[in-house]
Write a protein that holds these residues in place. Structure first.
Motif: not given
Length: 119
Positions: A12, A45, A77, A113
């Motif tokens: 992330v 992400n 994402r 997330a």
């Protein structure tokens, strides 16, 4: 438009966007996300912090749509968060709020997330 990594942990990455997201800032010749995050950018992400975005026009929306598509194709994402009213209004008018994953703030974006709190 400037992009800056503000934090990165596991898969992330928080990326802050500063300035105007317009055609001048989103040329097709340069992939700003890949330039910032490297070859595996779109498999991560990425949480886009829009707090310091001054404005966004249709070319900026087009750039975000291309990014969104690349994330989907590569298993990553993109989640937008903290959009100022001028940007949030454009998203609503262009119905992008139905396309992009978005959150009110960083904590909600991380929750979307799948980041679990360590506290």
């Amino acid at each position: 438009m400037n992009l800056e990594i503000t934090s990165s942990k596991d898969n992330v990455v928080h990326v802050a966007i500063f300035g105007k997201v317009t055609q001048d800032a989103t040329t097709r010749d340069v992939d700003r996300i890949a330039e910032l995050l490297g070859a595996e950018a779109y498999s991560q992400n990425v949480l886009l912090n829009l707090r310091d975005t001054e404005m966004i026009d249709s070319s900026g929306i087009g750039w975000l749509l291309v990014c969104h598509k690349k994330f989907k194709e590569n298993g990553g994402r993109m989640i937008c968060y903290s959009a100022p009213p001028v940007v949030a209004n454009v998203f609503r008018l262009m119905r992008m709020d139905l396309v992009f994953d978005s959150a009110a703030n960083a904590a909600e974006a991380e929750k979307l997330a799948g980041v679990t709190s360590q506290e």
